[in-house]
Write an enzyme that holds these catalytic residues in place. Sequence first.
Site, PDB file in Angstrom:
ATOM      1  N   ASN A  12     -10.434  11.986  42.456  1.00  0.00           N
ATOM      2  CA  ASN A  12     -10.470  10.307  43.066  1.00  0.00           C
ATOM      3  C   ASN A  12     -11.089   9.122  41.474  1.00  0.00           C
ATOM      4  O   ASN A  12     -12.231   9.406  41.499  1.00  0.00           O
ATOM      5  CB  ASN A  12     -10.646  10.270  43.879  1.00  0.00           C
ATOM      6  CG  ASN A  12     -10.513   8.892  45.008  1.00  0.00           C
ATOM      7  OD1 ASN A  12      -9.297   8.346  45.020  1.00  0.00           O
ATOM      8  ND2 ASN A  12     -11.384   7.848  44.774  1.00  0.00           N
ATOM      9  N   ASP A  59     -13.185   2.559  44.198  1.00  0.00           N
ATOM     10  CA  ASP A  59     -11.725   3.061  43.849  1.00  0.00           C
ATOM     11  C   ASP A  59     -10.931   2.628  43.386  1.00  0.00           C
ATOM     12  O   ASP A  59     -10.641   1.399  43.018  1.00  0.00           O
ATOM     13  CB  ASP A  59     -11.241   3.363  45.524  1.00  0.00           C
ATOM     14  CG  ASP A  59      -9.915   4.192  45.109  1.00  0.00           C
ATOM     15  OD1 ASP A  59      -9.982   5.474  45.565  1.00  0.00           O
ATOM     16  OD2 ASP A  59      -8.832   4.552  44.551  1.00  0.00           O
ATOM     17  N   GLU A  77      -7.265   2.939  42.140  1.00  0.00           N
ATOM     18  CA  GLU A  77      -7.246   3.511  43.053  1.00  0.00           C
ATOM     19  C   GLU A  77      -5.383   4.772  42.298  1.00  0.00           C
ATOM     20  O   GLU A  77      -4.948   5.254  42.678  1.00  0.00           O
ATOM     21  CB  GLU A  77      -5.181   1.974  42.892  1.00  0.00           C
ATOM     22  CG  GLU A  77      -4.294   2.261  43.979  1.00  0.00           C
ATOM     23  CD  GLU A  77      -3.277   0.901  43.706  1.00  0.00           C
ATOM     24  OE1 GLU A  77      -3.527   0.645  44.498  1.00  0.00           O
ATOM     25  OE2 GLU A  77      -3.995  -0.168  43.275  1.00  0.00           O
ATOM     26  N   ASP A  94      -4.715   8.287  41.022  1.00  0.00           N
ATOM     27  CA  ASP A  94      -5.273   9.141  41.664  1.00  0.00           C
ATOM     28  C   ASP A  94      -4.424  10.100  40.838  1.00  0.00           C
ATOM     29  O   ASP A  94      -3.352  10.625  40.236  1.00  0.00           O
ATOM     30  CB  ASP A  94      -5.260   9.650  42.511  1.00  0.00           C
ATOM     31  CG  ASP A  94      -5.652   8.157  43.523  1.00  0.00           C
ATOM     32  OD1 ASP A  94      -7.195   8.051  43.261  1.00  0.00           O
ATOM     33  OD2 ASP A  94      -5.182   7.881  44.237  1.00  0.00           O
ATOM     34  N   LYS A 121      -0.689  10.339  41.199  1.00  0.00           N
ATOM     35  CA  LYS A 121      -0.532   9.284  42.557  1.00  0.00           C
ATOM     36  C   LYS A 121      -0.994   7.808  42.059  1.00  0.00           C
ATOM     37  O   LYS A 121      -1.669   7.465  41.110  1.00  0.00           O
ATOM     38  CB  LYS A 121      -1.152   9.995  43.725  1.00  0.00           C
ATOM     39  CG  LYS A 121      -0.711  11.548  43.622  1.00  0.00           C
ATOM     40  CD  LYS A 121      -1.369  11.848  45.357  1.00  0.00           C
ATOM     41  CE  LYS A 121      -0.693  11.197  46.149  1.00  0.00           C
ATOM     42  NZ  LYS A 121       0.470  10.988  46.994  1.00  0.00           N
ATOM     43  N   ASP A 122      -0.552   7.123  43.153  1.00  0.00           N
ATOM     44  CA  ASP A 122      -0.233   5.165  42.938  1.00  0.00           C
ATOM     45  C   ASP A 122      -0.174   5.430  41.275  1.00  0.00           C
ATOM     46  O   ASP A 122      -1.252   3.972  41.417  1.00  0.00           O
ATOM     47  CB  ASP A 122      -1.611   5.241  43.066  1.00  0.00           C
ATOM     48  CG  ASP A 122      -1.544   6.045  44.969  1.00  0.00           C
ATOM     49  OD1 ASP A 122      -0.573   5.719  46.027  1.00  0.00           O
ATOM     50  OD2 ASP A 122      -2.726   6.746  45.406  1.00  0.00           O
TER      51      ASP A 122
END
Length: 206
Positions: free
Chosen positions: A105, A121, A123, A125, A138-139
């Site tokens: 993360n 965070d 975002e 990942d 991801k994302d």
Amino acid sequence: MTPPVFEPGQTVVRREIMRGEPWIAIPQVCVQDDGDLLVTYTPGGTPMVYPGSGVFPVGEHPWKAAGSRRWRGHGRLELHWAGVEHSLFLFWDGPQRTFQGWYFNLEDAPRRTPMGFDTLDHELDVWWAADAETYEFKDVVEFEETGPDRYPGRMEQIRAEGARIARLLDAGELWWDKAWADWTPDTSWEPRDVPAGWESVAFETR
């Protein structure tokens, strides 16, 4: 002031600071802490607490907008290293509590507070499922769309951290103990509460 070191079983509040405002607070349990590696656990049923007021230049936390008020499932284990711009999440699922994989993360390196630590965070990942041969990002689209407003001037730095993680994984380098996949929580650990006044605890802005 010397940053606090937490004892096993102690409540540690994970707080996200977005553009100079508290965005969310999650009360976790300290698993271990040596001042460099802080390991925390979020039991199932843990409340996710949001500030009552604020300017919110990029909007309120997405989990609040989605109606998320408590953590679901078996809980989440988090490994945080001092000065490192990502943490490592571990998840389990199903009646046999089957390990799901490693979730890198990307987030602000932890800034310790008297009640826990602050982060944000990013975002973007990196996910490596337990049954997969390799990882995936991801994302990515969401990061590119929202990042300029959420992390102005930091997009390239965040992308570089994702690339660094990928290079290490490609090289077969592990900077964590894979035995954490077999970790089980203390059965006495119940969901914790966020202390009153959590929003007013002093924080640093990045």
